[in-house]
Design a protein around this motif. Structure first.
Motif, mmCIF file in Angstrom:
data_model
loop_
_atom_site.group_PDB
_atom_site.id
_atom_site.type_symbol
_atom_site.label_atom_id
_atom_site.label_comp_id
_atom_site.label_asym_id
_atom_site.label_seq_id
_atom_site.Cartn_x
_atom_site.Cartn_y
_atom_site.Cartn_z
ATOM 1 N N THR A 103 0.813 -1.217 0.000
ATOM 2 C CA THR A 103 0.000 0.000 0.000
ATOM 3 C C THR A 103 0.849 1.269 0.000
ATOM 4 O O THR A 103 0.295 2.374 -0.013
ATOM 5 C CB THR A 103 -0.934 0.029 1.225
ATOM 6 O OG1 THR A 103 -0.158 -0.122 2.430
ATOM 7 C CG2 THR A 103 -1.960 -1.093 1.162
ATOM 8 N N ALA A 104 2.167 1.123 0.003
ATOM 9 C CA ALA A 104 3.054 2.282 0.065
ATOM 10 C C ALA A 104 3.438 2.743 -1.338
ATOM 11 O O ALA A 104 3.506 1.945 -2.277
ATOM 12 C CB ALA A 104 4.319 1.947 0.861
ATOM 13 N N VAL A 105 3.709 4.035 -1.475
ATOM 14 C CA VAL A 105 4.128 4.589 -2.767
ATOM 15 C C VAL A 105 5.645 4.494 -2.935
ATOM 16 O O VAL A 105 6.214 5.165 -3.789
ATOM 17 C CB VAL A 105 3.670 6.056 -2.917
ATOM 18 C CG1 VAL A 105 2.162 6.151 -2.929
ATOM 19 C CG2 VAL A 105 4.260 6.924 -1.811
ATOM 20 N N PHE A 106 6.275 3.637 -2.142
ATOM 21 C CA PHE A 106 7.713 3.417 -2.223
ATOM 22 C C PHE A 106 7.967 1.936 -1.982
ATOM 23 O O PHE A 106 7.050 1.167 -1.669
ATOM 24 C CB PHE A 106 8.460 4.280 -1.192
ATOM 25 C CG PHE A 106 7.853 4.203 0.188
ATOM 26 C CD1 PHE A 106 8.134 3.153 1.045
ATOM 27 C CD2 PHE A 106 6.959 5.176 0.612
ATOM 28 C CE1 PHE A 106 7.557 3.070 2.298
ATOM 29 C CE2 PHE A 106 6.377 5.103 1.870
ATOM 30 C CZ PHE A 106 6.675 4.051 2.714
ATOM 31 N N ALA A 135 6.374 14.917 1.230
ATOM 32 C CA ALA A 135 5.441 14.909 2.368
ATOM 33 C C ALA A 135 5.320 13.502 2.950
ATOM 34 O O ALA A 135 5.263 13.325 4.183
ATOM 35 C CB ALA A 135 4.074 15.424 1.923
ATOM 36 N N VAL A 136 5.283 12.495 2.083
ATOM 37 C CA VAL A 136 5.222 11.106 2.543
ATOM 38 C C VAL A 136 6.485 10.758 3.334
ATOM 39 O O VAL A 136 6.420 10.137 4.409
ATOM 40 C CB VAL A 136 5.047 10.157 1.343
ATOM 41 C CG1 VAL A 136 5.289 8.700 1.754
ATOM 42 C CG2 VAL A 136 3.645 10.302 0.758
ATOM 43 N N ARG A 137 7.636 11.151 2.834
ATOM 44 C CA ARG A 137 8.896 10.875 3.534
ATOM 45 C C ARG A 137 8.941 11.580 4.882
ATOM 46 O O ARG A 137 9.380 11.007 5.885
ATOM 47 C CB ARG A 137 10.091 11.320 2.673
ATOM 48 C CG ARG A 137 10.262 10.528 1.396
ATOM 49 C CD ARG A 137 11.497 10.989 0.622
ATOM 50 N NE ARG A 137 12.721 10.738 1.360
ATOM 51 C CZ ARG A 137 13.551 11.673 1.790
ATOM 52 N NH1 ARG A 137 13.283 12.958 1.565
ATOM 53 N NH2 ARG A 137 14.641 11.361 2.446
ATOM 54 N N TRP A 138 8.473 12.833 4.916
ATOM 55 C CA TRP A 138 8.468 13.601 6.168
ATOM 56 C C TRP A 138 7.582 12.930 7.211
ATOM 57 O O TRP A 138 7.965 12.790 8.375
ATOM 58 C CB TRP A 138 7.985 15.018 5.886
ATOM 59 C CG TRP A 138 7.890 15.870 7.114
ATOM 60 C CD1 TRP A 138 8.907 16.552 7.727
ATOM 61 C CD2 TRP A 138 6.721 16.117 7.887
ATOM 62 N NE1 TRP A 138 8.430 17.214 8.842
ATOM 63 C CE2 TRP A 138 7.094 16.957 8.960
ATOM 64 C CE3 TRP A 138 5.393 15.706 7.779
ATOM 65 C CZ2 TRP A 138 6.185 17.393 9.914
ATOM 66 C CZ3 TRP A 138 4.484 16.142 8.735
ATOM 67 C CH2 TRP A 138 4.880 16.974 9.775
ATOM 68 N N ALA A 139 6.385 12.489 6.808
ATOM 69 C CA ALA A 139 5.461 11.865 7.748
ATOM 70 C C ALA A 139 6.021 10.548 8.285
ATOM 71 O O ALA A 139 5.899 10.258 9.491
ATOM 72 C CB ALA A 139 4.107 11.631 7.072
ATOM 73 N N HIS A 140 6.649 9.764 7.431
ATOM 74 C CA HIS A 140 7.210 8.498 7.892
ATOM 75 C C HIS A 140 8.423 8.710 8.796
ATOM 76 O O HIS A 140 8.679 7.905 9.689
ATOM 77 C CB HIS A 140 7.604 7.630 6.689
ATOM 78 C CG HIS A 140 6.459 6.877 6.099
ATOM 79 N ND1 HIS A 140 5.525 7.474 5.284
ATOM 80 C CD2 HIS A 140 6.076 5.569 6.219
ATOM 81 C CE1 HIS A 140 4.622 6.573 4.911
ATOM 82 N NE2 HIS A 140 4.931 5.423 5.459
#
Length: 291
Positions: A87-90, A158-163
């Motif tokens: 489910t991740a974009v990475f 933003a995804v990297r920051w949140a994780h």
């Protein structure tokens, strides 16, 4: 109502991807059936909600992407990890874990990209192109080159920051693509490294190992074109999907020519990328800007 169905479509796509991840190792055929079925979720979104349909189409491909990438046999990863990875974009396998922290630099990059994207949307408010490439103005084409870079950069940072707040250190997905010195560097090392890594792993490396790296590059661009055609076809139809596909198909011969040139080929790379960009920008703006 369109926003509601877009949210439902996104939830359905992510739920299907998670189920595919949970089933991938013990029931791979069932997981594959779910992944293929997931590609129909964009139909939930009303036809007039162009951006919503395109967005759901992007996430509807994740299950199939990750199923192909996972490979055969046991991996040693837990069910929870597989659900997260699918489910991740990475690529979850590339994430390193440490103590939770506040990554100010990543947050600032996300905000900067977001601000640039907002400026692009403001400038493009009344510049939606018509059905043909001839209807794409020079101003819209210029803003349309910047907008996808800012959009993808803002979302991924933003995804990297949140994780990072949870201790996950995700490698940068966009690595300053404007610094590229060649077409191959742009596509292979700097632009959307999640997808480029997937294409290397699934398409290019098998061809390269058999002594056919050039075929691997051509197939990678062809598959990338097919992926983008799928995303564009749901909101706009086959004509715009063909335009988007043409952009990626033309990158293959340009990349082959780029490889043959001597060092210091940045001018050729950017002339080629910007010169062919209307093929990408035209359908992108027709999805981004409401009719």
């Amino acid at each position: 109502m369109s926003l509601l169905w877009t949210a439902i479509g996104l939830a359905a796509a992510l739920t299907t991807a998670g189920a595919c991840g949970a089933l991938r190792e013990r029931h791979p055929r069932l997981a594959l059936a779910l992944a293929v079925g997931s590609t129909g979720w964009p139909m939930l979104v009303p036809a007039g909600a162009l951006f919503g349909r395109g967005l759901v189409a992007v996430f509807s491909l994740m299950a199939l992407f990750k199923w192909i990438q996972w490979g055969p046999g046991p991996s040693g990863h837990s069910t929870a990890f597989r659900i997260w990875h699918f489910t991740a974009v990475f690529d979850g396998r590339r994430v390193r874990w440490g103590s939770p922290g506040f990554d100010g630099a990543t947050g600032l990059r996300a905000l900067a990209h977001g601000a640039v994207f907002a400026a692009c949307c403001g400038a493009l408010r009344d510049a939606r192109p018509g059905p043909g490439l001839a209807h794409l103005s020079l101003e819209a084409a210029a803003w349309g080159v910047v907008a996808p870079v800012a959009l993808v950069g803002g979302i991924t940072e933003a995804v990297r920051w949140a994780h990072r707040l949870a201790g996950a250190r995700i490698p940068r997905i966009q690595l300053d693509p404007w610094k590229s010195a060649s077409i191959r560097e742009f596509w292979g090392r700097r632009w959307n490294r999640t997808v480029s890594s997937w294409l290397r792993e699934v398409v290019f490396f098998p061809c390269a190992r058999s002594g056919r790296p050039s075929l691997g590059r051509w197939l990678a661009f062809a598959i990338s074109g097919a992926i983008h055609a799928y995303i564009v076809a749901f909101p706009l139809g086959l004509k715009d999907a063909a335009t988007m596909t043409a952009f990626f198909l033309v990158q293959a011969p340009l990349c082959e020519l780029d490889i043959q040139l001597p060092a210091g080929r940045r001018p050729f790379a950017w002339l080629a990328l910007v010169g062919t960009s209307p093929l990408f920008v035209h359908p992108f703006l027709r999805i981004l800007i409401p009719p």
